[in-house]
Design an enzyme around this catalytic site. Structure first.
Site, mmCIF file in Angstrom:
data_model
loop_
_atom_site.group_PDB
_atom_site.id
_atom_site.type_symbol
_atom_site.label_atom_id
_atom_site.label_comp_id
_atom_site.label_asym_id
_atom_site.label_seq_id
_atom_site.Cartn_x
_atom_site.Cartn_y
_atom_site.Cartn_z
ATOM 1 N N GLU A 1 23.619 -62.663 -26.353
ATOM 2 C CA GLU A 1 22.660 -63.338 -27.257
ATOM 3 C C GLU A 1 23.247 -63.449 -28.662
ATOM 4 O O GLU A 1 22.998 -64.430 -29.372
ATOM 5 C CB GLU A 1 21.321 -62.570 -27.234
ATOM 6 N N SER B 1 18.682 -57.933 -15.566
ATOM 7 C CA SER B 1 17.558 -57.759 -14.636
ATOM 8 C C SER B 1 17.682 -56.482 -13.815
ATOM 9 O O SER B 1 17.273 -56.446 -12.645
ATOM 10 C CB SER B 1 17.404 -58.998 -13.733
ATOM 11 N N ASN C 1 18.058 -51.603 -24.393
ATOM 12 C CA ASN C 1 18.238 -52.588 -25.455
ATOM 13 C C ASN C 1 16.881 -53.255 -25.667
ATOM 14 O O ASN C 1 16.494 -54.115 -24.880
ATOM 15 C CB ASN C 1 19.308 -53.618 -25.053
ATOM 16 N N LYS D 1 16.031 -55.281 -27.852
ATOM 17 C CA LYS D 1 16.139 -56.622 -28.438
ATOM 18 C C LYS D 1 15.123 -56.749 -29.583
ATOM 19 O O LYS D 1 14.863 -55.761 -30.266
ATOM 20 C CB LYS D 1 15.976 -57.693 -27.354
ATOM 21 N N GLY E 1 17.395 -61.386 -18.119
ATOM 22 C CA GLY E 1 16.015 -61.834 -18.298
ATOM 23 C C GLY E 1 15.558 -62.864 -17.289
ATOM 24 O O GLY E 1 14.509 -63.479 -17.461
ATOM 25 N N HIS F 1 26.858 -58.662 -27.628
ATOM 26 C CA HIS F 1 25.869 -59.077 -26.627
ATOM 27 C C HIS F 1 25.892 -60.604 -26.511
ATOM 28 O O HIS F 1 26.096 -61.306 -27.507
ATOM 29 C CB HIS F 1 24.471 -58.586 -27.048
ATOM 30 N N GLU G 1 27.509 -57.887 -18.502
ATOM 31 C CA GLU G 1 26.183 -58.497 -18.365
ATOM 32 C C GLU G 1 26.342 -59.990 -18.063
ATOM 33 O O GLU G 1 26.550 -60.796 -18.991
ATOM 34 C CB GLU G 1 25.392 -58.346 -19.667
HETATM 35 P P1 13P Z 1 17.282 -57.766 -18.974
HETATM 36 O O1 13P Z 1 17.340 -56.367 -18.415
HETATM 37 O O2 13P Z 1 15.960 -58.109 -19.600
HETATM 38 O O3 13P Z 1 17.770 -58.782 -17.994
HETATM 39 O O4 13P Z 1 18.314 -57.789 -20.217
HETATM 40 C C1 13P Z 1 19.591 -57.315 -20.003
HETATM 41 C C2 13P Z 1 20.256 -57.222 -21.321
HETATM 42 O O5 13P Z 1 20.579 -58.225 -21.929
HETATM 43 C C3 13P Z 1 20.465 -55.889 -21.879
HETATM 44 O O6 13P Z 1 21.299 -55.948 -22.995
#
Ligand code: 13P
Length: 255
Positions: free
Chosen positions: A99, A215, A9, A11, A175, A97, A169
């Site tokens: 976010e 992560s 992903n 982002k 992150g 997601h 997640e």
């Molecule tokens: P990270 O791997 O940067 O923690 O992000 C995970 C994520 O949100 C994947 O969709």
């Protein structure tokens, strides 16, 4: 046997030239993937046709979008429909997601409609769930995540569910460098599989892929993917570096 999947992903990262370069780096060194061991690269919308062209004819490395509209078509300025994604060569779409839920106020009713749009337009849906830290600290993560799943996908038929992948997640791990332990991941993945079994039966539950995200990196991927109910990962930061993403793909293939 259910599929194992590692999905990148990206982002809101990478220009078109950076994205093209990264895909080429991945293709140059990617280990052989098969129908039961797949890779997805979910890019920003403007990359999709470019990435689809780069991946054309490469079996089992698929293009994904990070979102789609809950509506079919029409006067929805700035939105991208699932039909457009399919037409652009996209095979997977990430829905829900944290976010999107958090920053863009996407609620379960909207996510259920997005899942419908994705499935009706021939896409595989990666449906995300996961709890914030205060829920984890209160110990009520199973109820919280179970509710997200019920509200987001339980309206689907068993046939439609075959084209759904779940990504767990935990928000506190995204992150942050703080990963769920393999024991924490296994426990809630098993719970999610039980939630699916209660609604759709044991065969459906055994067949659905449940990915871990938060992560995930080359150091912890093998241990996480070794858990019996963890069927791969949804990777953010570590998917932006070819060497790291390739190492995570290898961990999935060897799991
Ligand atoms: P990270 O791997 O940067 O923690 O992000 C995970 C994520 O949100 C994947 O969709």
């Amino acid at each position: 046997m259910r599929k194992k999947i590692v999905a990148a992903n990206w982002k809101m990262n990478l220009t078109l030239s950076e994205g093209s370069f990264l895909v080429n780096e991945i293709l140059a060194a990617a280990p052989a993937v098969t129908a039961s061991r797949q890779v997805v690269i979910a890019t920003p919308f403007v990359h999709l046709t470019q990435t689809a062209a780069q991946l054309e004819g490469i079996g089992h490395i698929h293009v994904g979008a990070q979102n789609c509209s809950s509506e079919k078509a029409g006067a929805y300025t700035g939105e991208v429909s699932a039909a457009m994604l399919n037409d652009a060569g996209v095979q997977y779409v990430i829905i829900g997601h944290s976010e999107r839920r958090g920053y863009f106020n996407e609620d379960s009713a909207m996510l259920a409609k997005k899942a419908n749009q994705g499935l009706e337009n021939g896409l595989q849906v990666i449906f995300c769930c996961g709890e914030p830290l205060e829920i984890r600290d209160a110990g009520t993560q199973n109820d919280y995540v179970g509710q997200q799943i019920k509200e987001g996908i339980f309206h689907l038929t068993a046939e439609q569910l075959k084209n759904v992948v779940i990504a767990y997640e935990p928000i506190w791990a995204i992150g942050t460098g703080r990963t769920a332990t393999s024991a924490q991941a296994q426990e809630i993945h098993a719970y999610i599989r039980n939630v699916i079994a209660a609604q759709y039966g044991n065969d459906a539950a055994a067949g659905i892929s449940i990915l871990y995200g938060g992560s995930c990196n080359p150091t912890n991927a093998a241990e996480l993917f070794a858990c019996p109910d963890v069927d791969g990962g949804l990777i953010g930061g570590a998917s932006l570096k070819a060497d790291q993403f390739l190492a995570i793909i290898s961990a999935m293939i060897n799991s």
